[in-house]
Design a protein around this motif. Structure first.
Motif, PDB file in Angstrom:
ATOM      1  N   LEU A 169       0.832  -1.199   0.000  1.00 58.01           N
ATOM      2  CA  LEU A 169       0.000   0.000   0.000  1.00 58.01           C
ATOM      3  C   LEU A 169       0.867   1.248   0.000  1.00 58.01           C
ATOM      4  CD1 LEU A 169      -2.714   1.446   0.168  1.00 58.01           C
ATOM      5  CD2 LEU A 169      -2.615   1.172   2.671  1.00 58.01           C
ATOM      6  N   ASN A 170       1.904   1.261   0.832  1.00 54.92           N
ATOM      7  CA  ASN A 170       2.807   2.415   0.872  1.00 54.92           C
ATOM      8  C   ASN A 170       3.466   2.637  -0.486  1.00 54.92           C
ATOM      9  OD1 ASN A 170       2.200   2.709   3.567  1.00 54.92           O
ATOM     10  ND2 ASN A 170       4.063   1.711   4.304  1.00 54.92           N
ATOM     11  N   ASP A 171       3.880   1.535  -1.121  1.00 52.12           N
ATOM     12  CA  ASP A 171       4.480   1.646  -2.454  1.00 52.12           C
ATOM     13  C   ASP A 171       3.484   2.234  -3.450  1.00 52.12           C
ATOM     14  OD1 ASP A 171       6.971   0.652  -1.776  1.00 52.12           O
ATOM     15  OD2 ASP A 171       6.497  -1.419  -2.348  1.00 52.12           O
ATOM     16  N   ALA A 172       2.261   1.713  -3.437  1.00 51.44           N
ATOM     17  CA  ALA A 172       1.246   2.178  -4.383  1.00 51.44           C
ATOM     18  C   ALA A 172       0.949   3.659  -4.198  1.00 51.44           C
ATOM     19  CB  ALA A 172      -0.036   1.357  -4.214  1.00 51.44           C
ATOM     20  N   LYS A 173       0.848   4.098  -2.941  1.00 46.69           N
ATOM     21  CA  LYS A 173       0.566   5.515  -2.683  1.00 46.69           C
ATOM     22  C   LYS A 173       1.735   6.398  -3.096  1.00 46.69           C
ATOM     23  CE  LYS A 173      -2.913   5.228   0.969  1.00 46.69           C
ATOM     24  NZ  LYS A 173      -3.254   5.597   2.366  1.00 46.69           N
ATOM     25  N   ALA A 174       2.956   5.925  -2.883  1.00 50.67           N
ATOM     26  CA  ALA A 174       4.134   6.706  -3.297  1.00 50.67           C
ATOM     27  C   ALA A 174       4.178   6.853  -4.815  1.00 50.67           C
ATOM     28  CB  ALA A 174       5.409   6.035  -2.790  1.00 50.67           C
ATOM     29  N   LEU A 175       3.818   5.805  -5.516  1.00 51.22           N
ATOM     30  CA  LEU A 175       3.820   5.849  -6.977  1.00 51.22           C
ATOM     31  C   LEU A 175       2.694   6.731  -7.505  1.00 51.22           C
ATOM     32  CD1 LEU A 175       4.569   2.073  -7.407  1.00 51.22           C
ATOM     33  CD2 LEU A 175       6.103   3.919  -8.125  1.00 51.22           C
ATOM     34  N   GLU A 176       1.553   6.680  -6.845  1.00 52.88           N
ATOM     35  CA  GLU A 176       0.455   7.576  -7.214  1.00 52.88           C
ATOM     36  C   GLU A 176       0.870   9.029  -7.015  1.00 52.88           C
ATOM     37  OE1 GLU A 176      -4.290   7.958  -6.262  1.00 52.88           O
ATOM     38  OE2 GLU A 176      -2.949   7.538  -4.578  1.00 52.88           O
ATOM     39  N   ALA A 177       1.489   9.324  -5.876  1.00 57.70           N
ATOM     40  CA  ALA A 177       1.936  10.694  -5.599  1.00 57.70           C
ATOM     41  C   ALA A 177       2.998  11.154  -6.586  1.00 57.70           C
ATOM     42  CB  ALA A 177       2.473  10.777  -4.170  1.00 57.70           C
ATOM     43  N   ALA A 178       3.775  10.209  -7.117  1.00 60.69           N
ATOM     44  CA  ALA A 178       4.825  10.541  -8.080  1.00 60.69           C
ATOM     45  C   ALA A 178       4.284  10.811  -9.476  1.00 60.69           C
ATOM     46  CB  ALA A 178       5.857   9.418  -8.134  1.00 60.69           C
ATOM     47  N   GLY A 179       3.005  10.491  -9.696  1.00 62.53           N
ATOM     48  CA  GLY A 179       2.392  10.812 -10.977  1.00 62.53           C
ATOM     49  C   GLY A 179       2.020   9.626 -11.840  1.00 62.53           C
ATOM     50  N   ALA A 180       2.189   8.397 -11.351  1.00 64.11           N
ATOM     51  CA  ALA A 180       1.793   7.230 -12.138  1.00 64.11           C
ATOM     52  C   ALA A 180       0.294   7.286 -12.423  1.00 64.11           C
ATOM     53  CB  ALA A 180       2.136   5.944 -11.395  1.00 64.11           C
ATOM     54  N   PHE A 181      -0.092   6.869 -13.638  1.00 57.17           N
ATOM     55  CA  PHE A 181      -1.516   6.918 -13.980  1.00 57.17           C
ATOM     56  C   PHE A 181      -2.235   5.633 -13.601  1.00 57.17           C
ATOM     57  CE2 PHE A 181       0.235   5.002 -17.871  1.00 57.17           C
ATOM     58  CZ  PHE A 181      -0.663   3.971 -18.127  1.00 57.17           C
ATOM     59  N   GLY A 182      -1.474   4.604 -13.223  1.00 57.88           N
ATOM     60  CA  GLY A 182      -2.059   3.334 -12.826  1.00 57.88           C
ATOM     61  C   GLY A 182      -0.992   2.443 -12.225  1.00 57.88           C
ATOM     62  N   VAL A 183      -1.439   1.356 -11.595  1.00 56.70           N
ATOM     63  CA  VAL A 183      -0.508   0.421 -10.947  1.00 56.70           C
ATOM     64  C   VAL A 183      -0.911  -1.008 -11.292  1.00 56.70           C
ATOM     65  CG1 VAL A 183       0.482  -0.382  -8.778  1.00 56.70           C
ATOM     66  CG2 VAL A 183      -0.207   2.005  -8.998  1.00 56.70           C
ATOM     67  N   VAL A 184       0.039  -1.760 -11.839  1.00 61.90           N
ATOM     68  CA  VAL A 184      -0.155  -3.190 -12.023  1.00 61.90           C
ATOM     69  C   VAL A 184       0.140  -3.894 -10.705  1.00 61.90           C
ATOM     70  CG1 VAL A 184       0.721  -5.281 -13.167  1.00 61.90           C
ATOM     71  CG2 VAL A 184       0.390  -3.177 -14.489  1.00 61.90           C
ATOM     72  N   LEU A 185      -0.755  -4.770 -10.284  1.00 60.74           N
ATOM     73  CA  LEU A 185      -0.571  -5.589  -9.092  1.00 60.74           C
ATOM     74  C   LEU A 185      -0.433  -7.038  -9.542  1.00 60.74           C
ATOM     75  CD1 LEU A 185      -3.369  -4.052  -6.801  1.00 60.74           C
ATOM     76  CD2 LEU A 185      -0.940  -3.459  -6.863  1.00 60.74           C
ATOM     77  N   GLU A 186       0.769  -7.602  -9.399  1.00 61.95           N
ATOM     78  CA  GLU A 186       1.017  -8.958  -9.866  1.00 61.95           C
ATOM     79  C   GLU A 186       1.216  -9.923  -8.708  1.00 61.95           C
ATOM     80  OE1 GLU A 186       3.838 -11.590 -12.903  1.00 61.95           O
ATOM     81  OE2 GLU A 186       4.050  -9.410 -12.835  1.00 61.95           O
ATOM     82  N   LEU A 187       0.491 -11.039  -8.766  1.00 60.15           N
ATOM     83  CA  LEU A 187       0.553 -12.091  -7.749  1.00 60.15           C
ATOM     84  C   LEU A 187       0.446 -11.513  -6.340  1.00 60.15           C
ATOM     85  CD1 LEU A 187       3.076 -14.870  -8.827  1.00 60.15           C
ATOM     86  CD2 LEU A 187       0.587 -14.831  -9.011  1.00 60.15           C
ATOM     87  N   VAL A 188      -0.625 -10.786  -6.106  1.00 54.02           N
ATOM     88  CA  VAL A 188      -0.942 -10.192  -4.807  1.00 54.02           C
ATOM     89  C   VAL A 188      -2.223 -10.849  -4.299  1.00 54.02           C
ATOM     90  CG1 VAL A 188      -1.584  -8.052  -3.624  1.00 54.02           C
ATOM     91  CG2 VAL A 188       0.173  -8.010  -5.408  1.00 54.02           C
TER      92      VAL A 188
END
Length: 290
Positions: A169-188
């Motif tokens: 979750l922390n990683d996803a939020k950091a990437l969102e704050a950095a400007g990523a338009f989406g996040v792939v979640l693999e084998l979660v």
């Protein structure tokens, strides 16, 4: 078929808000891209998985920027109305920002992609921010990250306990704050993926991450079993067995050539105008008459 309106990152956020799942599949060549676009796939990924399924490597690590550019360019020619994302290969975005942007520039200018994908969490947030500041959309990728498979100890499901779920979750939020338009979640795990999806304003694209993501992505060769000796994967549903069909067709071709059943009389030509028309098409005949 009328040309469709390509997906874009604004539409993707709207689809998330409206609960409209996003469809994505990998593609590595022109005919696959054409077929995927005709089928209505909304995003195509030139994944570094091409190392495994196209180039015959045992991992994604040997894939180069040249490989990605070559295959992305072919896909872009085949799917001119589809949003195209291309992977940044292993170790092309862990050095200087200038070096990273040179790779991104090649993929965008020569490969004709619309966005790039990077594997990693909060540790690459600054890189994601730099790429987005340069005007390039970034799709992030966390969970199982194949480029780091040796470091994380193999192909293991991520987010199994509270601590690991919080890390993701922390990683996803950091990437969102950095400007990523989406996040792939693999084998979660499904619960962790759904929790992350609910706390982000950007879409999540799942692969082996259950039913709670905003979209799904699969490798084309898994969807249609386009391989020899296919290895079943729990998180994949196959919709056809193209590998068996191709093998059977080639076996029949070999047999017919060996037994002289092919070519038959109908596959041969006589030296007359009718044969020339059949060989070259009516267009040639019209051009000659003109």
């Amino acid at each position: 078929m009328a040309a469709k309106t390509p997906l874009n990152i604004v539409k993707m956020k709207k689809m998330k808000k409206e609960g409209d799942p996003i469809t994505m599949v990998t593609a590595y060549d022109y005919p696959t891209a054409q077929l995927a676009e005709e089928a209505g796939v909304e995003m195509l990924l030139i994944g570094d998985s091409l190392g495994n399924v196209v180039l015959g490597y045992d991992s994604t690590i040997p894939v180069t920027v040249d490989d990605i550019v070559y295959h992305s360019r072919a896909v872009a020619r085949g799917a001119q109305s589809t949003f195209i994302v291309a992977d940044l290969p292993f170790m092309t975005y862990h050095g200087s920002i200038d070096e990273t942007l040179r790779s991104v520039k090649r993929i965008m200018q020569e490969g004709h992609a619309h966005a790039v994908k990077l594997e990693g969490g909060a540790e690459i947030a600054d890189t994601v921010a730099a790429i987005t500041r340069a005007g390039v959309p970034v799709l992030a990728h966390i969970g199982l990250t194949p480029q780091s498979v040796h470091q994380i100890g193999g192909y293991r499901v991520q987010g199994k306990d509270e601590q690991d779920a919080q890390r993701l979750l922390n990683d996803a939020k950091a990437l969102e704050a950095a400007g990523a338009f989406g996040v792939v979640l693999e084998l979660v795990t499904e619960d962790t993926a759904a929790m992350i999806t609910g706390q982000l304003s950007i879409p999540t694209i799942g692969i082996g991450a259950g039913r709670g993501c905003d979209g799904q992505v699969l490798v084309f060769h898994d969807v249609v079993k386009y391989t020899s000796a296919y290895r079943e994967k729990r998180f994949v549903k196959t919709y056809a067995d193209i590998g068996a069909t191709i093998r059977t067709a080639l076996e029949e071709y070999v047999n017919e050539v060996k037994t002289r059943a092919f070519p038959a009389e109908q596959h041969a030509f006589n030296p007359d105008q009718e044969a020339l028309d059949s060989l070259y098409g009516a267009k040639r005949k019209g051009e000659e008459q003109a």
